[in-house]
Design a protein around this motif. Sequence first.
Motif, PDB file in Angstrom:
ATOM      1  N   PRO A 103       0.822  -1.217   0.000  1.00 43.00           N
ATOM      2  CA  PRO A 103       0.000   0.000   0.000  1.00 43.00           C
ATOM      3  C   PRO A 103       0.859   1.272   0.000  1.00 43.00           C
ATOM      4  O   PRO A 103       1.960   1.296   0.553  1.00 43.00           O
ATOM      5  N   VAL A 104       0.318   2.316  -0.599  1.00 44.92           N
ATOM      6  CA  VAL A 104       1.078   3.561  -0.755  1.00 44.92           C
ATOM      7  C   VAL A 104       0.515   4.697   0.093  1.00 44.92           C
ATOM      8  O   VAL A 104       1.037   5.805   0.063  1.00 44.92           O
ATOM      9  N   ASN A 105      -0.557   4.429   0.841  1.00 40.47           N
ATOM     10  CA  ASN A 105      -1.197   5.515   1.603  1.00 40.47           C
ATOM     11  C   ASN A 105      -0.762   5.554   3.065  1.00 40.47           C
ATOM     12  O   ASN A 105      -1.240   6.372   3.830  1.00 40.47           O
ATOM     13  N   VAL A 106       0.129   4.640   3.437  1.00 41.24           N
ATOM     14  CA  VAL A 106       0.589   4.603   4.831  1.00 41.24           C
ATOM     15  C   VAL A 106       1.829   5.471   4.979  1.00 41.24           C
ATOM     16  O   VAL A 106       2.724   5.439   4.125  1.00 41.24           O
ATOM     17  N   ARG A 107       1.894   6.231   6.038  1.00 40.07           N
ATOM     18  CA  ARG A 107       3.096   7.016   6.327  1.00 40.07           C
ATOM     19  C   ARG A 107       3.349   7.001   7.828  1.00 40.07           C
ATOM     20  O   ARG A 107       2.442   6.693   8.616  1.00 40.07           O
ATOM     21  N   VAL A 108       4.555   7.318   8.216  1.00 41.04           N
ATOM     22  CA  VAL A 108       4.847   7.473   9.638  1.00 41.04           C
ATOM     23  C   VAL A 108       3.913   8.550  10.188  1.00 41.04           C
ATOM     24  O   VAL A 108       3.771   9.606   9.605  1.00 41.04           O
ATOM     25  N   GLY A 109       3.230   8.232  11.275  1.00 41.79           N
ATOM     26  CA  GLY A 109       2.277   9.175  11.862  1.00 41.79           C
ATOM     27  C   GLY A 109       0.847   8.947  11.434  1.00 41.79           C
ATOM     28  O   GLY A 109      -0.070   9.535  12.001  1.00 41.79           O
ATOM     29  N   GLY A 110       0.612   8.101  10.443  1.00 42.06           N
ATOM     30  CA  GLY A 110      -0.770   7.839  10.032  1.00 42.06           C
ATOM     31  C   GLY A 110      -0.896   7.525   8.561  1.00 42.06           C
ATOM     32  O   GLY A 110      -0.276   6.586   8.055  1.00 42.06           O
ATOM     33  N   PHE A 111      -1.695   8.330   7.873  1.00 35.58           N
ATOM     34  CA  PHE A 111      -1.976   8.102   6.458  1.00 35.58           C
ATOM     35  C   PHE A 111      -1.784   9.413   5.688  1.00 35.58           C
ATOM     36  O   PHE A 111      -1.873  10.492   6.254  1.00 35.58           O
ATOM     37  N   TYR A 112      -1.540   9.295   4.414  1.00 38.14           N
ATOM     38  CA  TYR A 112      -1.510  10.501   3.581  1.00 38.14           C
ATOM     39  C   TYR A 112      -2.916  11.065   3.417  1.00 38.14           C
ATOM     40  O   TYR A 112      -3.126  12.264   3.333  1.00 38.14           O
ATOM     41  N   ARG A 113      -3.881  10.171   3.358  1.00 34.42           N
ATOM     42  CA  ARG A 113      -5.264  10.609   3.172  1.00 34.42           C
ATOM     43  C   ARG A 113      -6.173   9.672   3.946  1.00 34.42           C
ATOM     44  O   ARG A 113      -5.996   8.447   3.890  1.00 34.42           O
ATOM     45  N   ALA A 114      -7.139  10.265   4.648  1.00 36.51           N
ATOM     46  CA  ALA A 114      -8.134   9.455   5.355  1.00 36.51           C
ATOM     47  C   ALA A 114      -9.427   9.445   4.533  1.00 36.51           C
ATOM     48  O   ALA A 114      -9.815  10.474   3.981  1.00 36.51           O
ATOM     49  N   PRO A 115     -10.078   8.313   4.442  1.00 37.17           N
ATOM     50  CA  PRO A 115     -11.294   8.258   3.621  1.00 37.17           C
ATOM     51  C   PRO A 115     -12.455   8.988   4.288  1.00 37.17           C
ATOM     52  O   PRO A 115     -12.504   9.114   5.519  1.00 37.17           O
ATOM     53  N   ALA A 116     -13.372   9.449   3.474  1.00 33.64           N
ATOM     54  CA  ALA A 116     -14.628   9.982   4.002  1.00 33.64           C
ATOM     55  C   ALA A 116     -15.518   8.796   4.383  1.00 33.64           C
ATOM     56  O   ALA A 116     -15.409   7.721   3.783  1.00 33.64           O
ATOM     57  N   PRO A 117     -16.384   8.975   5.369  1.00 35.98           N
ATOM     58  CA  PRO A 117     -17.268   7.856   5.756  1.00 35.98           C
ATOM     59  C   PRO A 117     -18.045   7.266   4.581  1.00 35.98           C
ATOM     60  O   PRO A 117     -18.241   6.038   4.514  1.00 35.98           O
ATOM     61  N   ALA A 118     -18.467   8.124   3.665  1.00 33.45           N
ATOM     62  CA  ALA A 118     -19.252   7.625   2.525  1.00 33.45           C
ATOM     63  C   ALA A 118     -18.432   6.666   1.663  1.00 33.45           C
ATOM     64  O   ALA A 118     -18.997   5.777   1.006  1.00 33.45           O
ATOM     65  N   GLU A 119     -17.117   6.826   1.668  1.00 30.11           N
ATOM     66  CA  GLU A 119     -16.277   5.922   0.877  1.00 30.11           C
ATOM     67  C   GLU A 119     -16.231   4.526   1.491  1.00 30.11           C
ATOM     68  O   GLU A 119     -15.975   3.543   0.795  1.00 30.11           O
ATOM     69  N   LEU A 120     -16.464   4.457   2.795  1.00 29.44           N
ATOM     70  CA  LEU A 120     -16.399   3.163   3.475  1.00 29.44           C
ATOM     71  C   LEU A 120     -17.738   2.417   3.442  1.00 29.44           C
ATOM     72  O   LEU A 120     -17.777   1.208   3.665  1.00 29.44           O
ATOM     73  N   ALA A 121     -18.821   3.150   3.188  1.00 27.90           N
ATOM     74  CA  ALA A 121     -20.151   2.538   3.280  1.00 27.90           C
ATOM     75  C   ALA A 121     -20.322   1.321   2.369  1.00 27.90           C
ATOM     76  O   ALA A 121     -20.834   0.277   2.814  1.00 27.90           O
ATOM     77  N   PRO A 122     -19.921   1.408   1.084  1.00 31.06           N
ATOM     78  CA  PRO A 122     -20.087   0.211   0.242  1.00 31.06           C
ATOM     79  C   PRO A 122     -19.286  -0.991   0.762  1.00 31.06           C
ATOM     80  O   PRO A 122     -19.730  -2.134   0.636  1.00 31.06           O
ATOM     81  N   MET A 123     -18.130  -0.713   1.329  1.00 30.79           N
ATOM     82  CA  MET A 123     -17.322  -1.811   1.869  1.00 30.79           C
ATOM     83  C   MET A 123     -18.033  -2.476   3.044  1.00 30.79           C
ATOM     84  O   MET A 123     -17.957  -3.693   3.224  1.00 30.79           O
ATOM     85  N   ARG A 124     -18.748  -1.676   3.820  1.00 35.24           N
ATOM     86  CA  ARG A 124     -19.475  -2.252   4.946  1.00 35.24           C
ATOM     87  C   ARG A 124     -20.466  -3.307   4.447  1.00 35.24           C
ATOM     88  O   ARG A 124     -20.594  -4.375   5.054  1.00 35.24           O
TER      89      ARG A 124
END
Lengths: 432, 151
Positions: A162-183
């Motif tokens: 993965p390319v979105n992981v960085r020291v301290g967290g993430f480069y970008r956090a998803p919006a809740p709506a982006e996670l809804a289909p995955m749920r």
Amino acid sequence: MTHRPDRLLDVRGLARVEGEGAMYVRVRGDRVEDVRLEIYEPPRFFEAFLRGRRHTEPPDITARICGICPVAYQMSACAAIEDACGVTVAGPIGELRRLLYCGEWIESHTLHIYLLHAPDFLGYPGAIELARDRRDVVERGLALKKTGNDLVELLGGRAIHPVNVRVGGFYRAPAPAELAPMRERLRHALDRALATVEWVAGFDFPDFTHDHELLALTTPGRYAIEAGTVATTGGLRFPVQAFEDHVIEQQVPHSTALHARLSGHGRYLTGPVARYTLNGPLLSPLARQAAAAAGLGADCRNPYRSVVVRAVETVYAVEEAIRLIDEYEPPARPYIEVPAGAGVGRGATEAPRGTLFHRYELDRDGLVTSARIVPPTSQNQAAIEDDLARFVASRLDLDDDVLTARCEQAIRNYDPCISCATHFLDLSIERS
Amino acid sequence: MTTAGRLVIGVGNEYRCDDGVGPRVLAELVRRLPGVRLCVTDGEPGRMLDLWTGAALAVVVDAVRDPGRPPGSWFEVAVGGSAELAAGGTHAAGLGTAVALGRELDRLPQRLVVLAVCGQDFGFGTGLSGPVDAAVRPVADRVHELVTGRG
């Protein structure tokens, strides 16, 4: 043929394991003389070429150690670097990390259960032959695995490395709506995961138990994945910062992966069985219920039943992912600043195959001056060899082909990731 | 001809020298095949099946090790109902396993073409060896022909 005075089981290329290894078993009479899990995959020099790199780079560099569990390497690297820099990452960012890790557990466990391990129990040479007879089952496994891959891709930017992981967290956090289909997909995945437990519980397990000391991270109140302190069934309790005081690595001639033992205790085992035995009560009620229905007790000492434990952990990872999505609140910033500074940091997380430890030493400019990585497979080598020795000793009546196949299965019980485990062997030359 | 339902898959690791020829060919095609799905992957069978299931045409570009052929040479395999590609162990579970599994699960694309490029250096590092680098353009041309219906 049985009851010969000398027997040699020599498998030069183990199949259905990650990486390149061999097995060597020598029997003389009724005595097992020598057992070796030979890891001959070439050294990979990661600890060496991390030196001189910026403190922000280990998560991306070490992710390349493994295509199956890159998230584990990223999470342990981040934890160690943040420890060196005196930064604690918790709250929503920590929960996002756990969610990402759930994706990796789902895909890695499912890969092993369906494509690597199940054929052993069902008498197939591999997953292709299994698919020929049980298309429905393999399709279920592939669908479950894909959910894990897609969860990793959703949070990590891509399913492998993965390319979105960085020291301290993430480069970008998803919006809740982006996670809804995955749920919604995870809800279907939960059905598949539960069906997987039921399926593997019906396998025929050899009557075999071990007495290895078990080691896993523990976290108060929940099943340890992305953080914790170290605990063993031998009564040890110590923080990750003391890992190197207790875990002694040593080179053996037949392996490019260092063996490990607990100081004053000896060989030990890490991985799903250890986690389950040490942290089982912290599984979700549904996962515990599935475990009980599958015949698992409070602990698991039959390594062949590790396939059931992996299936139970998959149920937990799916459920946990659903919970994390339900409770997700985007962090104000996707990462915490981790200023470079001199220090030594240690981090450990629970990779699918067990506890994965990293240590980094940084100079005042934040450059890595030394690195140490202790993957779970290298820690498990001594336990695997002990299993092999005792397993063979109690089954000398089997002919070579059957015994060899059973030994390979015994190795696959631990889902060894040989590519992860290889290290460079220090070379010293004595001159007179 | 429409390019709908057609995809190109580059298999390989760009950090293992010539193993990166698949991704390199895809980089060459980004501008030449607008709108066509171009995917880089490690060749893991589950991912390959997910990528090509339901496709009318899948073109796979992968590096191979073949001592009998000179580095940089390449050949084309049209994978049919009985065609076989070597299926390695799990560590090497790649295209051959993906095809075999796809066949059992009825999840092969309608047409699957593999362009295999013979490499010589699969060690650590980036960049292709000279002969393999020289093959990138003609392989990309062939992919272009296949995807645009002239192949």
